[in-house]
Design an enzyme around this catalytic site. Sequence first.
Site, PDB file in Angstrom:
ATOM      1  N   SER A   1       2.598   4.149  37.288  1.00 21.82           N
ATOM      2  CA  SER A   1       3.070   4.997  36.201  1.00 21.82           C
ATOM      3  C   SER A   1       3.865   6.153  36.779  1.00 21.82           C
ATOM      4  O   SER A   1       3.567   6.647  37.871  1.00 21.82           O
ATOM      5  CB  SER A   1       1.887   5.553  35.398  1.00 21.82           C
TER       6      SER A   1
ATOM      7  N   TYR B   1      -5.747  10.106  35.176  1.00 23.56           N
ATOM      8  CA  TYR B   1      -4.915   8.905  35.062  1.00 23.56           C
ATOM      9  C   TYR B   1      -3.790   8.945  36.083  1.00 23.56           C
ATOM     10  O   TYR B   1      -3.524   7.963  36.778  1.00 23.56           O
ATOM     11  CB  TYR B   1      -4.354   8.816  33.643  1.00 23.56           C
TER      12      TYR B   1
END
Length: 246
Positions: free
Chosen positions: A141, A155
């Site tokens: 990501s 995250y």
Amino acid sequence: MATLIVTGGSRGIGAAVARLGAQRGYAVAVNYASNAAAAEATVRAIHDAGGVAEAFQGDVAAEADVCALFEAAERLGPLAALVNSAGIVGPYGRLDEADVDGLRRTVEINVMGSILCCREAVKRLSTRHGGTGGAIVNLGSMAAELGSPGEFVTYAASKGAIDSLTIGLAREVAKEGVRVNAVRPGLIDTDIQMIPGVGSRLDKFATSPPIGRPGTAEETAEAILWLLSDAASYVTGAVLNVSGGR
């Protein structure tokens, strides 16, 4: 027919990868954790388009489930590729307000899940183990670079681990016929952007990428399938941003 395992294949980017992978000639093992209806919908769409697919339930954070997934998927055909798409964003908000169970679950799924799946894939693909080679694509990501302060620091940290996993494993198995790469999506228009009690992040960030819009799951899938393909035969250890320049 060669098999592609897609973890988290029931929705979002994973489902788009599963559909496109079937179009490119793979038999697709669609892994899901709990949403059987969504997984079956992905499988049905593949069947309706003339492809081969089957849904397989399993928690990627559980070693027994991962081993069972890889063993069961072999009935579709020999493993050729793995896409590690399963992941969660975890607790939303500041790190100092997050509960430990949510933090732990984020790391277990995003990091340990990808590591376990990579391990099982290498056991089957590597020439060291009698395999004939293959390819792995991990889903990172852009959060790993941006940090996601005030939203998803844990995250982001878990996706930073994916970058390191990809680079290290790629170098470890490069001479064994296995290519390992990663895609780092940016702001992609999937249901992962909907935060319970907060709303859609797209309302706030839709025009933030330099390209001026969010990306789609299908655009991300195209990059992933390229990395799996022979067209990327000299590409390993790469971390490809699919982020509209963000």
